[in-house]
Design a protein around this motif. Structure first.
Motif, PDB file in Angstrom:
ATOM      1  N   TRP A 311       0.850  -1.202   0.000  1.00 25.01           N
ATOM      2  CA  TRP A 311       0.000   0.000   0.000  1.00 25.01           C
ATOM      3  C   TRP A 311       0.881   1.245   0.000  1.00 25.01           C
ATOM      4  O   TRP A 311       0.645   2.192  -0.751  1.00 25.01           O
ATOM      5  CB  TRP A 311      -0.934  -0.047   1.213  1.00 25.01           C
ATOM      6  CG  TRP A 311      -1.905   1.099   1.275  1.00 25.01           C
ATOM      7  CD1 TRP A 311      -2.081   2.107   0.379  1.00 25.01           C
ATOM      8  CD2 TRP A 311      -2.851   1.362   2.315  1.00 25.01           C
ATOM      9  NE1 TRP A 311      -3.066   2.974   0.776  1.00 25.01           N
ATOM     10  CE2 TRP A 311      -3.567   2.537   1.977  1.00 25.01           C
ATOM     11  CE3 TRP A 311      -3.175   0.710   3.497  1.00 25.01           C
ATOM     12  CZ2 TRP A 311      -4.561   3.071   2.786  1.00 25.01           C
ATOM     13  CZ3 TRP A 311      -4.176   1.239   4.311  1.00 25.01           C
ATOM     14  CH2 TRP A 311      -4.863   2.415   3.946  1.00 25.01           C
ATOM     15  N   THR A 314       2.395   2.038  -3.387  1.00 27.50           N
ATOM     16  CA  THR A 314       1.499   2.670  -4.361  1.00 27.50           C
ATOM     17  C   THR A 314       1.414   4.174  -4.152  1.00 27.50           C
ATOM     18  O   THR A 314       1.056   4.908  -5.069  1.00 27.50           O
ATOM     19  CB  THR A 314       0.083   2.065  -4.263  1.00 27.50           C
ATOM     20  OG1 THR A 314      -0.462   2.329  -2.955  1.00 27.50           O
ATOM     21  CG2 THR A 314       0.101   0.578  -4.523  1.00 27.50           C
ATOM     22  N   ILE A 315       1.727   4.633  -2.967  1.00 25.67           N
ATOM     23  CA  ILE A 315       1.697   6.075  -2.672  1.00 25.67           C
ATOM     24  C   ILE A 315       3.001   6.731  -3.115  1.00 25.67           C
ATOM     25  O   ILE A 315       2.994   7.800  -3.733  1.00 25.67           O
ATOM     26  CB  ILE A 315       1.429   6.311  -1.176  1.00 25.67           C
ATOM     27  CG1 ILE A 315       0.047   5.772  -0.801  1.00 25.67           C
ATOM     28  CG2 ILE A 315       1.530   7.801  -0.823  1.00 25.67           C
ATOM     29  CD1 ILE A 315      -0.255   5.813   0.696  1.00 25.67           C
ATOM     30  N   THR A 319       6.906   7.384   1.344  1.00 24.65           N
ATOM     31  CA  THR A 319       5.928   6.751   2.220  1.00 24.65           C
ATOM     32  C   THR A 319       6.346   5.313   2.506  1.00 24.65           C
ATOM     33  O   THR A 319       6.230   4.835   3.650  1.00 24.65           O
ATOM     34  CB  THR A 319       4.521   6.771   1.572  1.00 24.65           C
ATOM     35  OG1 THR A 319       4.200   8.105   1.210  1.00 24.65           O
ATOM     36  CG2 THR A 319       3.480   6.230   2.531  1.00 24.65           C
ATOM     37  N   LEU A 344      -0.895   5.584   6.792  1.00 26.25           N
ATOM     38  CA  LEU A 344      -1.439   5.361   5.453  1.00 26.25           C
ATOM     39  C   LEU A 344      -2.831   5.952   5.290  1.00 26.25           C
ATOM     40  O   LEU A 344      -3.200   6.399   4.195  1.00 26.25           O
ATOM     41  CB  LEU A 344      -1.455   3.862   5.153  1.00 26.25           C
ATOM     42  CG  LEU A 344      -0.070   3.203   5.078  1.00 26.25           C
ATOM     43  CD1 LEU A 344      -0.210   1.695   4.977  1.00 26.25           C
ATOM     44  CD2 LEU A 344       0.725   3.747   3.899  1.00 26.25           C
ATOM     45  N   SER A 347      -3.630   9.398   3.665  1.00 23.94           N
ATOM     46  CA  SER A 347      -3.830   9.584   2.217  1.00 23.94           C
ATOM     47  C   SER A 347      -5.315   9.699   1.871  1.00 23.94           C
ATOM     48  O   SER A 347      -5.669  10.264   0.838  1.00 23.94           O
ATOM     49  CB  SER A 347      -3.205   8.423   1.448  1.00 23.94           C
ATOM     50  OG  SER A 347      -3.864   7.200   1.769  1.00 23.94           O
ATOM     51  N   SER A 351      -4.362  13.387   0.391  1.00 34.66           N
ATOM     52  CA  SER A 351      -4.192  12.756  -0.928  1.00 34.66           C
ATOM     53  C   SER A 351      -2.881  11.998  -0.894  1.00 34.66           C
ATOM     54  O   SER A 351      -2.027  12.226  -0.030  1.00 34.66           O
ATOM     55  CB  SER A 351      -4.180  13.806  -2.044  1.00 34.66           C
ATOM     56  OG  SER A 351      -3.018  14.610  -1.947  1.00 34.66           O
ATOM     57  N   ASN A 352      -2.720  11.086  -1.869  1.00 33.46           N
ATOM     58  CA  ASN A 352      -1.469  10.336  -1.957  1.00 33.46           C
ATOM     59  C   ASN A 352      -0.278  11.259  -2.146  1.00 33.46           C
ATOM     60  O   ASN A 352       0.786  11.086  -1.543  1.00 33.46           O
ATOM     61  CB  ASN A 352      -1.528   9.330  -3.114  1.00 33.46           C
ATOM     62  CG  ASN A 352      -2.436   8.153  -2.797  1.00 33.46           C
ATOM     63  OD1 ASN A 352      -2.939   8.021  -1.677  1.00 33.46           O
ATOM     64  ND2 ASN A 352      -2.662   7.292  -3.778  1.00 33.46           N
ATOM     65  N   GLU A 353      -0.457  12.257  -3.041  1.00 37.44           N
ATOM     66  CA  GLU A 353       0.645  13.176  -3.347  1.00 37.44           C
ATOM     67  C   GLU A 353       1.035  14.008  -2.120  1.00 37.44           C
ATOM     68  O   GLU A 353       2.229  14.218  -1.851  1.00 37.44           O
ATOM     69  CB  GLU A 353       0.241  14.097  -4.495  1.00 37.44           C
ATOM     70  CG  GLU A 353      -0.001  13.391  -5.822  1.00 37.44           C
ATOM     71  CD  GLU A 353      -1.348  12.665  -5.845  1.00 37.44           C
ATOM     72  OE1 GLU A 353      -1.495  11.713  -6.628  1.00 37.44           O
ATOM     73  OE2 GLU A 353      -2.240  13.063  -5.060  1.00 37.44           O
ATOM     74  N   GLU A 356       2.862  11.756   0.378  1.00 38.37           N
ATOM     75  CA  GLU A 356       4.203  11.464  -0.111  1.00 38.37           C
ATOM     76  C   GLU A 356       5.143  12.647   0.128  1.00 38.37           C
ATOM     77  O   GLU A 356       6.296  12.467   0.570  1.00 38.37           O
ATOM     78  CB  GLU A 356       4.146  11.112  -1.604  1.00 38.37           C
ATOM     79  CG  GLU A 356       5.510  10.913  -2.279  1.00 38.37           C
ATOM     80  CD  GLU A 356       6.232   9.664  -1.796  1.00 38.37           C
ATOM     81  OE1 GLU A 356       7.400   9.460  -2.189  1.00 38.37           O
ATOM     82  OE2 GLU A 356       5.639   8.889  -1.007  1.00 38.37           O
TER      83      GLU A 356
END
Length: 413
Positions: A311, A314-315, A319, A344, A347, A351-353, A356
């Motif tokens: 997981w 993917t970020i 991370t 986690l 996110s 957001s993922n960005e 990160e």
């Protein structure tokens, strides 16, 4: 009005006759080993603070066996609930046993309410102490000092036998004061009675001591109760930044903690489900985990750890590095599940960005950042522009994405 006046002497004689007729008192006969009477002394002592020159007030706890009048005295710096309980424990050790009844005043440290009708409501810890020593707490009725006359008398006598002889001495440590009080107390208990044969110690050792009930093998430990702690997904609860395991069947349920100086017990609906040795106060973020508390699937550590790492991957690489370093510090990988999930799940909130970028910033400052540091970075207004730029850059890298219709969706079939 209308009554013939009388002189002062005649009034006093008539009043005394009335008292003698209607306020008769009976001599109380106490049985050996039946009750202990306890109270705080009204008189206090002082302790000199050598650093400031101030006098610190010292309070005296007094306990008496009514039959022999054998007495215990202990100096304390306050009259709080824990001190009240600790004095009882020390008193039982001094007497070498307990009685059936424990007669106290209606202090809030012991008694919450004492109505004229209905049940007496005791302080939770005081009731627990009585249950441990199998004693019945029987507070004296409000404004009825004769119901605990022995300790009331002992308080006055202690003022004369202990406090008065030491009034001109200066004590700078509690140890010195305790030693001086114990010396005077031993003399007081050994001193012969004026209107009764023997002394307090003689009657206690010859008659009353053998009537006392034996002490339990383990002394009572003063406990603090903490209510409504939730069992986390890693099968642990947290107390003072340390973690203690629970049986996995209680995950997400509310439990209560009974905390003593040495142990931590976990209760669910008044049933004890786990016991741990308590970590010292200087330790933080440590785990006490019993293997039987964990479910069977926790043995497949690689799969669970790998799922969280996948997981994180993917970020982004930063991370992934944060999650990897959380696991590196732990002996049991399952101890890091809650910490990793907390990181986690940021996110989803942001957001993922953004997560990160926050991990990148955090890794520049810390070797192993956790949820708290990352959450602070994400919510810091000063970082808003940096996080937004990271999100924009990620979208530009992805470019234009064609919809399913372009590749032969429903329209082109």
């Amino acid at each position: 009005m209308g009554q013939p006046p009388v002189g002062y002497t005649k009034f006093c004689e008539d009043y005394q006759r009335h008292i003698d007729q209607y306020r008769l008192t009976n001599h109380l006969k106490h049985k050996p080993g039946v009750s202990i009477q306890v109270d705080w002394s009204g008189s206090t002592m002082d302790l000199l603070d050598t650093d400031t020159g101030e006098l610190i007030t010292v309070y005296l706890f007094v306990g008496t066996l009514p039959y022999s009048q054998y007495t215990y005295v202990e100096p304390t710096l306050d009259m709080k609930s824990d001190t009240w309980l600790r004095c009882h424990i020390n008193m039982f050790e001094y007497f070498g046993g307990t009685t059936i009844r424990l007669i106290s005043d209606n202090l809030k440290t012991g008694v919450i309410s004492h109505p004229k009708e209905g049940d007496i409501v005791l302080n939770e810890q005081y009731e627990s102490l009585a249950n441990h020593y199998v004693m019945a707490v029987m507070p004296a009725q409000v404004r009825k000092p004769k119901q605990k006359a022995a300790v009331e008398g002992a308080v006055g006598k202690i003022a004369m036998a202990v406090i008065a002889p030491l009034r001109n001495e200066i004590f700078t440590t509690m140890g010195e004061l305790k030693a001086a009080i114990r010396e005077k107390l031993e003399f007081y208990n050994a001193k012969p009675f004026q209107k009764r044969e023997g002394s307090r110690r003689l009657i206690f050792t010859e008659t009353e001591q053998e009537k006392l009930r034996p002490l339990p093998s383990i002394p009572y430990e003063i406990a603090e109760w903490v209510y409504g702690r939730t069992v986390k997904l890693d099968c642990h609860i947290t107390f003072q930044k340390n973690n203690y395991s629970c049986p996995y069947q209680y995950v997400k349920k509310k439990v209560d903690l009974k905390v003593t100086a040495h142990f931590l017990e976990i209760y669910y609906q008044n049933e004890r489900i786990a016991t741990h040795k308590r970590f010292p106060t200087y330790k933080e973020y440590t785990f006490s985990t019993l293997p039987e508390h964990l479910p069977d699937q926790f043995n497949r550590l690689e799969w669970n750890e790998q799922r969280l790492l996948n997981w994180a991957q993917t970020i982004g690489p930063f991370t992934y590095k944060v999650i990897q370093r959380i696991f590196e510090r732990l002996q049991l990988k399952e101890q890091g599940y809650q910490s990793c999930l907390s990181v986690l799940n940021l996110s989803k909130k942001h957001s993922n960005e953004a997560l990160e970028k926050a991990c990148q910033i955090a890794l520049e400052r810390l070797h192993s950042p956790r949820y708290r540091q990352l959450n602070t970075i994400l919510n810091n207004p000063n970082n808003k522009e940096i996080l937004e730029e990271a999100e924009s850059a990620q979208k530009e890298t992805l470019g234009f994405v064609r919809g399913p219709e372009y590749y032969g969706g429903d329209i082109n079939d």
